[in-house]
Design a protein around this motif. Structure first.
Motif, PDB file in Angstrom:
ATOM      1  N   ILE A  57       0.842  -1.200   0.000  1.00 49.48           N
ATOM      2  CA  ILE A  57       0.000   0.000   0.000  1.00 49.48           C
ATOM      3  C   ILE A  57       0.873   1.243   0.000  1.00 49.48           C
ATOM      4  CG2 ILE A  57      -1.616   1.355   1.395  1.00 49.48           C
ATOM      5  CD1 ILE A  57      -2.894  -1.357   2.220  1.00 49.48           C
ATOM      6  N   LEU A  58       1.918   1.253   0.829  1.00 44.08           N
ATOM      7  CA  LEU A  58       2.829   2.399   0.853  1.00 44.08           C
ATOM      8  C   LEU A  58       3.501   2.578  -0.510  1.00 44.08           C
ATOM      9  CD1 LEU A  58       4.492   2.006   4.364  1.00 44.08           C
ATOM     10  CD2 LEU A  58       3.002   3.873   3.612  1.00 44.08           C
ATOM     11  N   TYR A  59       3.896   1.473  -1.126  1.00 42.57           N
ATOM     12  CA  TYR A  59       4.523   1.549  -2.450  1.00 42.57           C
ATOM     13  C   TYR A  59       3.552   2.139  -3.470  1.00 42.57           C
ATOM     14  CZ  TYR A  59       7.186   0.164  -6.581  1.00 42.57           C
ATOM     15  OH  TYR A  59       7.890   0.184  -7.772  1.00 42.57           O
ATOM     16  N   ASP A  60       2.307   1.672  -3.431  1.00 46.10           N
ATOM     17  CA  ASP A  60       1.300   2.181  -4.369  1.00 46.10           C
ATOM     18  C   ASP A  60       1.054   3.664  -4.154  1.00 46.10           C
ATOM     19  OD1 ASP A  60       1.017  -0.315  -5.512  1.00 46.10           O
ATOM     20  OD2 ASP A  60      -0.757  -0.856  -4.343  1.00 46.10           O
ATOM     21  N   LEU A  61       1.009   4.099  -2.901  1.00 45.89           N
ATOM     22  CA  LEU A  61       0.788   5.520  -2.619  1.00 45.89           C
ATOM     23  C   LEU A  61       1.954   6.352  -3.136  1.00 45.89           C
ATOM     24  CD1 LEU A  61      -0.672   5.428   1.013  1.00 45.89           C
ATOM     25  CD2 LEU A  61      -1.917   5.725  -1.133  1.00 45.89           C
ATOM     26  N   HIS A  62       3.179   5.878  -2.917  1.00 47.10           N
ATOM     27  CA  HIS A  62       4.346   6.611  -3.417  1.00 47.10           C
ATOM     28  C   HIS A  62       4.309   6.688  -4.941  1.00 47.10           C
ATOM     29  CE1 HIS A  62       6.751   5.496   0.471  1.00 47.10           C
ATOM     30  NE2 HIS A  62       5.807   6.379   0.686  1.00 47.10           N
ATOM     31  N   TRP A  63       3.910   5.586  -5.582  1.00 45.43           N
ATOM     32  CA  TRP A  63       3.810   5.576  -7.046  1.00 45.43           C
ATOM     33  C   TRP A  63       2.812   6.622  -7.525  1.00 45.43           C
ATOM     34  CZ3 TRP A  63      -0.227   3.753 -10.399  1.00 45.43           C
ATOM     35  CH2 TRP A  63       0.146   3.600 -11.740  1.00 45.43           C
ATOM     36  N   LEU A  64       1.738   6.806  -6.777  1.00 42.59           N
ATOM     37  CA  LEU A  64       0.732   7.816  -7.137  1.00 42.59           C
ATOM     38  C   LEU A  64       1.189   9.238  -6.818  1.00 42.59           C
ATOM     39  CD1 LEU A  64      -2.479   5.995  -5.862  1.00 42.59           C
ATOM     40  CD2 LEU A  64      -1.998   6.589  -8.245  1.00 42.59           C
ATOM     41  N   GLY A  65       2.257   9.376  -6.041  1.00 42.64           N
ATOM     42  CA  GLY A  65       2.745  10.705  -5.673  1.00 42.64           C
ATOM     43  C   GLY A  65       2.329  11.148  -4.289  1.00 42.64           C
ATOM     44  N   ILE A  66       1.851  10.214  -3.469  1.00 44.65           N
ATOM     45  CA  ILE A  66       1.424  10.518  -2.104  1.00 44.65           C
ATOM     46  C   ILE A  66       2.525  10.085  -1.147  1.00 44.65           C
ATOM     47  CG2 ILE A  66      -0.236   9.950  -0.284  1.00 44.65           C
ATOM     48  CD1 ILE A  66      -2.331   9.534  -2.476  1.00 44.65           C
ATOM     49  N   PHE A  67       3.026  11.034  -0.354  1.00 42.48           N
ATOM     50  CA  PHE A  67       4.099  10.755   0.599  1.00 42.48           C
ATOM     51  C   PHE A  67       3.650  11.214   1.981  1.00 42.48           C
ATOM     52  CE2 PHE A  67       6.019  11.075  -3.561  1.00 42.48           C
ATOM     53  CZ  PHE A  67       6.877   9.982  -3.588  1.00 42.48           C
TER      54      PHE A  67
END
Length: 457
Positions: A57-67
């Motif tokens: 989930i963290l990886y997917d969020l980072h991929w979307l640009g959410i940090f």
């Protein structure tokens, strides 16, 4: 006051585009209000929660640009919830219940046959000490319910009790607490259900705005009552519509439908996912934003429809193509290098082919065509083969410039009398092996004279 939001999935599967909608609504709201974004994993379901899912989930969020500004796990905060339980017990708003699931199901059925709503009748409040002792001697362990404040003096006589809030998305909302069962906060085995940890964390973490799917609207009435029971001011709530497929089918982490991982594997750009996830089901046109800052400028939670947001997954490819067609080389360079596309021709190549790509990875096939020629030789009629022999005899000498295609086809037209499709199609097939694609005027200088002559049938 610093605006503080949270995205709080349970790590029991890989998130899908519907989950991403909630995460992005919160992220963009924080961006527009210079606020904080908390990533919280609601992992109190120990049996189903997995660290591998939290990591994905963290990886997917980072991929979307959410940090996220901070990442929290509810499983590491149990002592805080235990303390809240003791406060609720002391206030006599958390009570022990000993019914089995089968007994509760039977009671619901009896209430339905009597024309009554199938809510819990608070029978546990009438238990005598002797009955409690008997249950416990039989090995029964209690689950604990929160006593909703929906009565004047006698909890066995609930009355209409409205909870109101001004929803960030839906406007004025009302829930009648008398229509609901007292929620179970603590299971027989001592583990927590969603409601209590969520509220306690929102209080402890200073969450000011809770933005989530509209399947939580009824929960909000209960949670507002629980905030108040714990002596806290409830946050501002917003409930966005849920994403469904065109047929109305919902999305689920368990099935993996339209997971962010699968979309990434299909070559969909993160901003195609983000643009569709945020803008579908709103008053905004669904167009591809270049980045989240641009998307934030189109984001208004109040512009979201109250009805379900139906979308066609094929729309993702439409948005993906739009992003490809306008992606600058600087943005694509590193990814192209990974695909083996580099060197002096790389930028000119990218600018030539990007308008014909559905995915960035599609550039590989065109790079191979440019470097090695058509992957499959085209079949030509005898007439077209004679035409091509004559055409290649007319290929201009080097040095070439940007007008070489125009110069060459002008000579061919004059010598053969062919024009339009009868002229261009045999040349395209000979040069690329494909009946459509990038402008040959852009590809020819990249092939060079020697590379072009090598494609002569």
């Amino acid at each position: 006051m610093t605006v503080t939001v949270r995205f709080a999935p349970s790590p029991t599967g890989r998130i899908h585009i519907g989950n991403a909608r909630t995460a992005l609504f919160n992220w963009l709201f924080a961006v527009n209000n210079k606020g904080r974004f908390i990533q919280r994993f609601d992992d109190t379901d120990i049996a189903r929660s997995k660290q591998e899912f939290a990591d994905s989930i963290l990886y997917d969020l980072h991929w979307l640009g959410i940090f996220p500004d901070v990442t929290e796990y509810q499983s590491r905060r149990v002592e805080i919830y235990d303390a809240a339980v003791e406060r609720l017990k002391a206030a006599r708003v958390l009570y022990a219940c000993y019914e089995t699931p089968e007994e509760l199901d039977l009671r619901r059925k009896v209430r339905r046959t009597r024309g009554q709503p199938p809510v819990y009748g608070r029978e546990a409040l009438t238990l005598t000490p002797e009955q409690v002792a008997e249950y416990e001697s039989d090995g029964r362990r209690p689950h604990w319910r929160f006593l909703l404040p929906n009565f004047t003096s006698d909890p066995l006589q609930p009355e209409r009790t409205e909870v109101h809030w001004n929803d960030l998305v839906r406007g004025e909302e009302t829930v009648d607490l008398a229509s609901l069962s007292d929620p179970v906060l603590l299971r027989e085995d001592g583990t927590y259900l969603y409601t209590l940890p969520s509220v306690v964390d929102d209080i402890e973490m200073g969450v000011t705005h809770v933005i989530r799917g509209d399947d939580h609207v009824t929960n909000t009435g209960v949670q507002i009552a629980l905030f108040q029971a714990l002596g806290a001011e409830p946050p501002v709530f917003g409930h966005h519509n849920l994403l469904t497929t065109v047929s109305g089918e919902g999305l689920s982490k368990r099935t993996g439908a339209l997971s962010i991982e699968s979309l990434r594997g299909d070559g969909i750009e993160p901003m195609a996912v983000a643009s569709l996830a945020v803008l579908v089901g709103t008053s905004e046109n669904v167009t591809a934003a270049h980045d989240l800052s641009e998307l934030a400028g189109h984001f208004d939670p109040a512009a979201t429809s109250k009805s379900a947001a139906k979308f066609d997954p094929d729309e993702l490819f439409v948005l993906n193509r739009a992003l490809m067609h306008h992606m600058p080389f600087e943005e694509a360079r590193d990814r192209l290098i990974v695909l083996g596309i580099s060197g002096d021709r790389a930028e000119s190549f990218w600018l030539a082919v990007r308008g014909n790509l559905d995915r960035l990875s599609d550039a590989v096939a065109w790079w191979r065509i440019l470097s090695d020629g058509p992957q499959e030789a085209a079949e030509f009629s005898g007439e077209d083969r004679d035409f091509l022999h004559q055409a290649f005899d007319l290929l201009p000498e080097e040095p070439w410039n940007g007008t070489v295609w125009k110069d060459w086809t002008g000579k061919i037209r004059e010598a053969t009398g062919r024009k339009g499709k009868p002229l261009f199609m045999p040349l395209r097939l000979a040069l690329t092996g494909r009946s459509s694609g990038p402008e040959l005027a852009d590809l020819l200088p990249l092939m060079g004279r020697e590379g072009t002559l090598a494609r002569r049938p």
